[in-house]
Design an enzyme around this catalytic site. Structure first.
Site, PDB file in Angstrom:
ATOM      1  N   LYS A  51       0.785  -0.741  -0.548  1.00 18.66           N
ATOM      2  CA  LYS A  51       0.263   0.076   0.426  1.00 18.66           C
ATOM      3  C   LYS A  51       0.878   1.311   0.483  1.00 18.66           C
ATOM      4  O   LYS A  51       0.462   1.693  -0.909  1.00 18.66           O
ATOM      5  CB  LYS A  51      -0.842  -0.153   1.112  1.00 18.66           C
ATOM      6  CG  LYS A  51      -2.314  -1.045   0.932  1.00 18.66           C
ATOM      7  CD  LYS A  51      -2.941  -1.320   2.323  1.00 18.66           C
ATOM      8  CE  LYS A  51      -3.483  -2.737   2.165  1.00 18.66           C
ATOM      9  NZ  LYS A  51      -3.760  -3.302   3.393  1.00 18.66           N
ATOM     10  N   GLN A  95      -4.542  -2.338   9.572  1.00 24.65           N
ATOM     11  CA  GLN A  95      -4.638  -3.550   8.510  1.00 24.65           C
ATOM     12  C   GLN A  95      -4.784  -4.916   9.492  1.00 24.65           C
ATOM     13  O   GLN A  95      -4.363  -5.138  10.839  1.00 24.65           O
ATOM     14  CB  GLN A  95      -3.151  -3.845   8.275  1.00 24.65           C
ATOM     15  CG  GLN A  95      -2.664  -4.952   7.535  1.00 24.65           C
ATOM     16  CD  GLN A  95      -2.544  -5.103   6.475  1.00 24.65           C
ATOM     17  OE1 GLN A  95      -3.039  -4.416   5.259  1.00 24.65           O
ATOM     18  NE2 GLN A  95      -3.636  -6.447   5.911  1.00 24.65           N
ATOM     19  N   ASP A 118     -11.920   1.424   3.657  1.00 20.65           N
ATOM     20  CA  ASP A 118     -11.631  -0.333   3.597  1.00 20.65           C
ATOM     21  C   ASP A 118     -13.490  -0.538   3.581  1.00 20.65           C
ATOM     22  O   ASP A 118     -13.446  -1.268   2.847  1.00 20.65           O
ATOM     23  CB  ASP A 118     -11.267  -0.827   4.524  1.00 20.65           C
ATOM     24  CG  ASP A 118     -10.247  -1.808   4.137  1.00 20.65           C
ATOM     25  OD1 ASP A 118      -9.693  -2.104   3.730  1.00 20.65           O
ATOM     26  OD2 ASP A 118      -9.156  -2.267   5.080  1.00 20.65           O
TER      27      ASP A 118
END
Ligand code: NDP
Length: 280
Positions: A51, A95, A118
Protein backbone atom coordinates in the site's frame (compact mmCIF):
# COMPACT_ATOMS: atom_id res chain seq x y z
CA UNK A 1 -8.99 -15.75 -21.29
CA UNK A 2 -6.71 -15.13 -18.34
CA UNK A 3 -7.94 -11.96 -16.62
CA UNK A 4 -4.81 -9.89 -15.99
CA UNK A 5 -5.44 -8.04 -12.74
CA UNK A 6 -1.95 -6.55 -12.73
CA UNK A 7 -2.53 -4.88 -16.09
CA UNK A 8 -6.04 -3.66 -15.25
CA UNK A 9 -4.79 -2.29 -11.92
CA UNK A 10 -1.94 -0.50 -13.74
CA UNK A 11 -4.49 1.20 -16.03
CA UNK A 12 -6.45 2.36 -13.02
CA UNK A 13 -3.26 3.56 -11.35
CA UNK A 14 -2.50 5.73 -14.39
CA UNK A 15 -5.92 7.39 -14.16
CA UNK A 16 -5.34 8.03 -10.45
CA UNK A 17 -1.91 9.59 -11.09
CA UNK A 18 -3.60 12.15 -13.37
CA UNK A 19 -6.42 12.74 -10.92
CA UNK A 20 -4.05 13.31 -7.98
CA UNK A 21 -1.97 15.72 -10.07
CA UNK A 22 -5.12 17.63 -10.97
CA UNK A 23 -6.19 17.83 -7.30
CA UNK A 24 -2.75 19.15 -6.37
CA UNK A 25 -2.61 21.69 -9.23
CA UNK A 26 -6.19 22.94 -9.10
CA UNK A 27 -7.06 22.59 -5.43
CA UNK A 28 -3.72 22.32 -3.56
CA UNK A 29 -5.12 19.08 -2.20
CA UNK A 30 -2.92 16.02 -1.64
CA UNK A 31 -4.89 12.88 -0.79
CA UNK A 32 -3.48 11.22 2.35
CA UNK A 33 -3.64 7.65 3.66
CA UNK A 34 -2.68 6.42 7.14
CA UNK A 35 -2.19 2.72 7.82
CA UNK A 36 -2.17 1.14 11.25
CA UNK A 37 -0.37 -2.12 11.84
CA UNK A 38 -0.59 -3.93 15.18
CA UNK A 39 1.92 -6.74 15.80
CA UNK A 40 4.42 -8.22 13.41
CA UNK A 41 2.50 -10.66 11.24
CA UNK A 42 4.77 -11.08 8.17
CA UNK A 43 1.88 -11.22 5.66
CA UNK A 44 0.35 -8.04 7.13
CA UNK A 45 3.74 -6.30 6.79
CA UNK A 46 3.87 -7.24 3.11
CA UNK A 47 0.32 -5.93 2.54
CA UNK A 48 1.09 -2.63 4.29
CA UNK A 49 4.28 -2.12 2.30
CA UNK A 50 2.38 -2.79 -0.96
CA UNK A 51 0.00 0.00 0.00
CA UNK A 52 2.90 2.34 0.77
CA UNK A 53 4.47 1.66 -2.64
CA UNK A 54 1.16 2.26 -4.42
CA UNK A 55 0.75 5.61 -2.61
CA UNK A 56 4.27 6.65 -3.63
CA UNK A 57 3.58 5.84 -7.28
CA UNK A 58 0.28 7.71 -7.37
CA UNK A 59 1.41 10.72 -5.35
CA UNK A 60 -0.72 10.04 -2.26
CA UNK A 61 0.71 11.23 1.08
CA UNK A 62 1.35 8.16 3.25
CA UNK A 63 1.78 7.66 6.99
CA UNK A 64 2.39 4.35 8.73
CA UNK A 65 1.64 3.77 12.41
CA UNK A 66 2.83 0.59 14.10
CA UNK A 67 2.03 -0.85 17.50
CA UNK A 68 3.53 -3.87 19.28
CA UNK A 69 1.31 -6.97 19.36
CA UNK A 70 0.49 -6.42 23.06
CA UNK A 71 -0.67 -2.80 22.59
CA UNK A 72 -3.95 -1.83 24.28
CA UNK A 73 -7.08 -1.41 22.17
CA UNK A 74 -7.56 2.07 23.69
CA UNK A 75 -4.18 3.24 22.34
CA UNK A 76 -5.15 2.25 18.80
CA UNK A 77 -8.57 3.90 19.13
CA UNK A 78 -6.97 7.11 20.45
CA UNK A 79 -4.69 7.23 17.41
CA UNK A 80 -7.70 6.69 15.11
CA UNK A 81 -9.55 9.54 16.82
CA UNK A 82 -6.56 11.81 16.23
CA UNK A 83 -6.34 10.74 12.57
CA UNK A 84 -10.10 11.34 12.20
CA UNK A 85 -9.39 15.02 12.96
CA UNK A 86 -6.17 15.26 10.90
CA UNK A 87 -6.79 17.26 7.71
CA UNK A 88 -3.81 15.72 5.90
CA UNK A 89 -5.39 12.28 6.22
CA UNK A 90 -8.38 11.31 4.06
CA UNK A 91 -8.22 7.55 4.51
CA UNK A 92 -7.48 5.38 7.55
CA UNK A 93 -6.77 1.70 7.16
CA UNK A 94 -6.35 -0.77 10.01
CA UNK A 95 -4.48 -3.78 8.70
CA UNK A 96 -6.31 -6.97 9.65
CA UNK A 97 -6.10 -9.32 11.43
CA UNK A 98 -5.85 -7.56 14.78
CA UNK A 99 -4.48 -9.45 17.82
CA UNK A 100 -7.16 -11.56 19.52
CA UNK A 101 -7.31 -9.35 22.66
CA UNK A 102 -8.69 -6.50 20.56
CA UNK A 103 -12.31 -6.12 19.54
CA UNK A 104 -12.11 -5.70 15.76
CA UNK A 105 -15.54 -4.15 15.56
CA UNK A 106 -14.80 -1.44 18.19
CA UNK A 107 -11.56 -0.52 16.43
CA UNK A 108 -13.09 -0.37 12.93
CA UNK A 109 -16.16 1.52 14.16
CA UNK A 110 -13.95 4.24 15.63
CA UNK A 111 -12.85 5.26 12.10
CA UNK A 112 -15.09 8.06 10.87
CA UNK A 113 -17.15 6.68 7.93
CA UNK A 114 -15.81 9.50 5.68
CA UNK A 115 -12.25 8.16 6.13
CA UNK A 116 -13.16 4.46 6.10
CA UNK A 117 -11.42 3.68 2.81
CA UNK A 118 -11.66 -0.07 3.43
CA UNK A 119 -15.45 0.23 3.46
CA UNK A 120 -15.82 -1.92 6.61
CA UNK A 121 -17.65 0.60 8.82
CA UNK A 122 -21.26 -0.53 9.46
CA UNK A 123 -22.49 2.81 8.06
CA UNK A 124 -20.72 2.12 4.75
CA UNK A 125 -21.74 -1.56 4.75
CA UNK A 126 -25.34 -0.43 5.30
CA UNK A 127 -25.09 2.01 2.39
CA UNK A 128 -23.79 -0.77 0.18
CA UNK A 129 -26.76 -2.92 1.14
CA UNK A 130 -29.07 -0.04 0.21
CA UNK A 131 -27.41 0.23 -3.22
CA UNK A 132 -25.18 3.25 -2.46
CA UNK A 133 -21.64 2.26 -3.40
CA UNK A 134 -19.90 5.55 -2.58
CA UNK A 135 -17.33 3.80 -0.33
CA UNK A 136 -17.27 0.19 -1.51
CA UNK A 137 -15.00 -2.36 0.16
CA UNK A 138 -11.81 -2.80 -1.85
CA UNK A 139 -11.71 -6.49 -2.75
CA UNK A 140 -15.37 -6.68 -3.90
CA UNK A 141 -15.08 -3.46 -5.91
CA UNK A 142 -11.86 -4.81 -7.43
CA UNK A 143 -13.73 -7.95 -8.49
CA UNK A 144 -16.50 -5.90 -10.08
CA UNK A 145 -13.94 -3.73 -11.89
CA UNK A 146 -12.22 -6.87 -13.26
CA UNK A 147 -15.52 -8.15 -14.62
CA UNK A 148 -16.57 -4.79 -16.07
CA UNK A 149 -13.21 -3.94 -17.62
CA UNK A 150 -13.07 -7.33 -19.35
CA UNK A 151 -16.59 -6.85 -20.70
CA UNK A 152 -18.12 -9.74 -18.80
CA UNK A 153 -21.89 -9.46 -18.56
CA UNK A 154 -23.12 -9.47 -14.96
CA UNK A 155 -26.82 -8.58 -15.29
CA UNK A 156 -29.06 -11.62 -15.61
CA UNK A 157 -26.25 -14.10 -15.08
CA UNK A 158 -26.11 -16.55 -12.21
CA UNK A 159 -23.25 -15.59 -9.87
CA UNK A 160 -22.30 -18.09 -7.19
CA UNK A 161 -20.14 -16.73 -4.38
CA UNK A 162 -18.39 -19.27 -2.15
CA UNK A 163 -17.54 -17.63 1.18
CA UNK A 164 -19.53 -15.08 3.18
CA UNK A 165 -16.95 -13.06 5.13
CA UNK A 166 -17.66 -9.37 5.72
CA UNK A 167 -14.56 -8.37 3.76
CA UNK A 168 -14.87 -10.60 0.70
CA UNK A 169 -17.80 -12.94 0.06
CA UNK A 170 -20.78 -11.08 1.50
CA UNK A 171 -20.13 -7.60 0.03
CA UNK A 172 -19.17 -9.17 -3.32
CA UNK A 173 -22.55 -10.93 -3.38
CA UNK A 174 -24.29 -7.63 -2.66
CA UNK A 175 -22.38 -5.75 -5.37
CA UNK A 176 -23.25 -8.46 -7.90
CA UNK A 177 -26.89 -8.26 -6.82
CA UNK A 178 -26.75 -4.46 -7.18
CA UNK A 179 -25.80 -5.14 -10.82
CA UNK A 180 -28.74 -7.48 -11.44
CA UNK A 181 -26.99 -10.82 -11.22
CA UNK A 182 -28.95 -13.70 -9.73
CA UNK A 183 -26.80 -14.48 -6.71
CA UNK A 184 -26.30 -17.63 -4.67
CA UNK A 185 -24.07 -17.47 -1.58
CA UNK A 186 -22.43 -20.67 -0.33
CA UNK A 187 -20.49 -21.28 2.89
CA UNK A 188 -19.17 -24.04 5.11
CA UNK A 189 -22.67 -25.29 6.00
CA UNK A 190 -23.83 -25.50 2.38
CA UNK A 191 -24.93 -29.02 1.53
CA UNK A 192 -23.70 -30.40 -1.80
CA UNK A 193 -21.61 -27.35 -2.73
CA UNK A 194 -20.84 -28.73 -6.17
CA UNK A 195 -24.53 -28.61 -7.09
CA UNK A 196 -24.36 -24.81 -6.82
CA UNK A 197 -20.88 -24.16 -8.18
CA UNK A 198 -21.70 -26.15 -11.32
CA UNK A 199 -24.60 -23.80 -12.03
CA UNK A 200 -22.48 -20.66 -11.91
CA UNK A 201 -22.03 -18.43 -14.94
CA UNK A 202 -19.74 -16.39 -12.68
CA UNK A 203 -18.06 -18.22 -9.81
CA UNK A 204 -16.37 -16.14 -7.10
CA UNK A 205 -14.36 -18.11 -4.57
CA UNK A 206 -13.23 -16.60 -1.25
CA UNK A 207 -12.67 -19.54 1.07
CA UNK A 208 -8.97 -19.58 1.98
CA UNK A 209 -8.15 -23.16 1.01
CA UNK A 210 -5.62 -23.88 -1.73
CA UNK A 211 -7.03 -25.51 -4.89
CA UNK A 212 -10.40 -26.00 -3.17
CA UNK A 213 -12.39 -25.64 -6.42
CA UNK A 214 -11.64 -28.45 -8.84
CA UNK A 215 -12.55 -28.83 -12.51
CA UNK A 216 -15.50 -31.12 -11.70
CA UNK A 217 -17.07 -28.29 -9.72
CA UNK A 218 -17.33 -25.79 -12.59
CA UNK A 219 -19.51 -25.49 -15.65
CA UNK A 220 -17.97 -25.28 -19.14
CA UNK A 221 -17.51 -21.66 -20.13
CA UNK A 222 -17.88 -20.22 -16.61
CA UNK A 223 -16.08 -17.07 -15.49
CA UNK A 224 -13.93 -17.82 -12.43
CA UNK A 225 -12.80 -15.18 -9.95
CA UNK A 226 -10.33 -16.54 -7.43
CA UNK A 227 -9.99 -14.36 -4.33
CA UNK A 228 -7.97 -16.82 -2.24
CA UNK A 229 -4.37 -16.21 -1.23
CA UNK A 230 -2.86 -19.30 0.34
CA UNK A 231 0.82 -19.74 1.12
CA UNK A 232 1.88 -23.36 0.76
CA UNK A 233 5.59 -24.21 1.04
CA UNK A 234 6.60 -20.63 0.27
CA UNK A 235 4.41 -20.47 -2.87
CA UNK A 236 1.12 -18.65 -3.40
CA UNK A 237 -1.99 -20.53 -4.48
CA UNK A 238 -5.54 -19.43 -5.02
CA UNK A 239 -8.68 -21.25 -3.91
CA UNK A 240 -9.07 -22.64 -7.43
CA UNK A 241 -7.07 -25.41 -9.08
CA UNK A 242 -6.00 -22.94 -11.78
CA UNK A 243 -4.19 -25.26 -14.20
CA UNK A 244 -7.13 -27.66 -14.51
CA UNK A 245 -10.02 -25.25 -14.17
CA UNK A 246 -8.64 -22.83 -16.80
CA UNK A 247 -9.28 -25.49 -19.47
CA UNK A 248 -13.01 -25.32 -18.74
CA UNK A 249 -13.42 -21.64 -17.93
CA UNK A 250 -14.12 -18.91 -20.48
CA UNK A 251 -12.22 -16.46 -18.25
CA UNK A 252 -10.26 -16.92 -15.03
CA UNK A 253 -8.14 -14.83 -12.67
CA UNK A 254 -4.67 -16.12 -11.72
CA UNK A 255 -3.14 -16.01 -8.23
CA UNK A 256 -1.04 -13.98 -7.89
CA UNK A 257 -1.89 -11.29 -10.43
CA UNK A 258 -5.69 -11.38 -10.35
CA UNK A 259 -7.82 -9.94 -7.57
CA UNK A 260 -4.86 -8.96 -5.31
CA UNK A 261 -3.53 -5.98 -7.35
CA UNK A 262 -7.10 -4.74 -7.84
CA UNK A 263 -7.68 -4.63 -4.08
CA UNK A 264 -4.76 -2.23 -3.66
CA UNK A 265 -5.85 -0.15 -6.67
CA UNK A 266 -9.36 0.21 -5.22
CA UNK A 267 -7.94 1.32 -1.88
CA UNK A 268 -6.08 4.07 -3.73
CA UNK A 269 -9.26 5.01 -5.58
CA UNK A 270 -11.25 5.19 -2.33
CA UNK A 271 -8.56 7.41 -0.79
CA UNK A 272 -8.65 9.81 -3.75
CA UNK A 273 -12.47 9.84 -3.63
CA UNK A 274 -12.42 10.58 0.13
CA UNK A 275 -10.05 13.49 -0.51
CA UNK A 276 -12.28 14.81 -3.31
CA UNK A 277 -15.30 14.62 -1.00
CA UNK A 278 -13.69 17.20 1.28
CA UNK A 279 -13.99 19.73 -1.57
CA UNK A 280 -17.77 19.40 -1.64
P1 NDP B 1 -12.76 -16.07 6.01
O1 NDP B 1 -12.01 -17.17 6.69
O2 NDP B 1 -13.20 -14.90 6.80
O3 NDP B 1 -14.04 -16.68 5.27
C1 NDP B 1 -13.97 -17.88 4.58
C2 NDP B 1 -15.33 -18.24 4.07
O4 NDP B 1 -15.24 -19.49 3.41
C3 NDP B 1 -16.38 -18.40 5.19
O5 NDP B 1 -17.58 -17.76 4.82
C4 NDP B 1 -16.55 -19.91 5.30
O6 NDP B 1 -17.87 -20.31 5.67
C5 NDP B 1 -16.27 -20.35 3.88
N1 NDP B 1 -15.84 -21.75 3.85
C6 NDP B 1 -14.88 -22.33 4.61
N2 NDP B 1 -14.80 -23.63 4.31
C7 NDP B 1 -15.74 -23.88 3.37
C8 NDP B 1 -16.17 -25.03 2.69
N3 NDP B 1 -15.61 -26.23 2.93
N4 NDP B 1 -17.16 -24.93 1.78
C9 NDP B 1 -17.75 -23.73 1.54
N5 NDP B 1 -17.38 -22.59 2.16
C10 NDP B 1 -16.39 -22.67 3.07
O7 NDP B 1 -11.82 -15.62 4.81
P2 NDP B 1 -11.79 -14.27 3.92
O8 NDP B 1 -13.09 -14.07 3.26
O9 NDP B 1 -11.21 -13.19 4.72
O10 NDP B 1 -10.69 -14.68 2.85
C11 NDP B 1 -10.88 -15.77 1.98
C12 NDP B 1 -9.62 -15.92 1.14
O11 NDP B 1 -9.45 -14.75 0.35
C13 NDP B 1 -8.32 -16.05 1.94
O12 NDP B 1 -7.43 -16.88 1.24
C14 NDP B 1 -7.78 -14.63 1.98
O13 NDP B 1 -6.38 -14.59 2.12
C15 NDP B 1 -8.19 -14.15 0.61
N6 NDP B 1 -8.35 -12.71 0.49
C16 NDP B 1 -7.77 -12.12 -0.59
C17 NDP B 1 -7.91 -10.78 -0.81
C18 NDP B 1 -7.30 -10.20 -2.03
O14 NDP B 1 -7.07 -9.01 -2.08
N7 NDP B 1 -7.06 -11.00 -3.07
C19 NDP B 1 -8.63 -9.92 0.15
C20 NDP B 1 -9.29 -10.66 1.20
C21 NDP B 1 -9.13 -12.00 1.37
P3 NDP B 1 -18.52 -19.97 7.12
O15 NDP B 1 -18.93 -18.53 7.03
O16 NDP B 1 -19.66 -20.90 7.21
O17 NDP B 1 -17.44 -20.22 8.13
Amino acid sequence: MIIDGTQIAAGLQKELIHEVKRLKDEHHLTPGLATILVGDDPASRIYVSMKEKACEKIGIYYEEHTFPGDAKEGEVIRLIQRLNRDEKIHGILVQLPLPSHMDKSSVLCSITPQKDVDGFHPANMGRLLAGDESTPPCTPSGIIALLEKTGIEIAGNHAVVVGRSNIAGKPTAIMLLNRDATVTVCHSKTKDLERYTRQADILVVAVGRAKFITEEMVKDGAVIIDVGINRVGGKLYGDVDFERVKKKASAITPVPGGVGPMTVAMLMKNTVTAAKNTLK
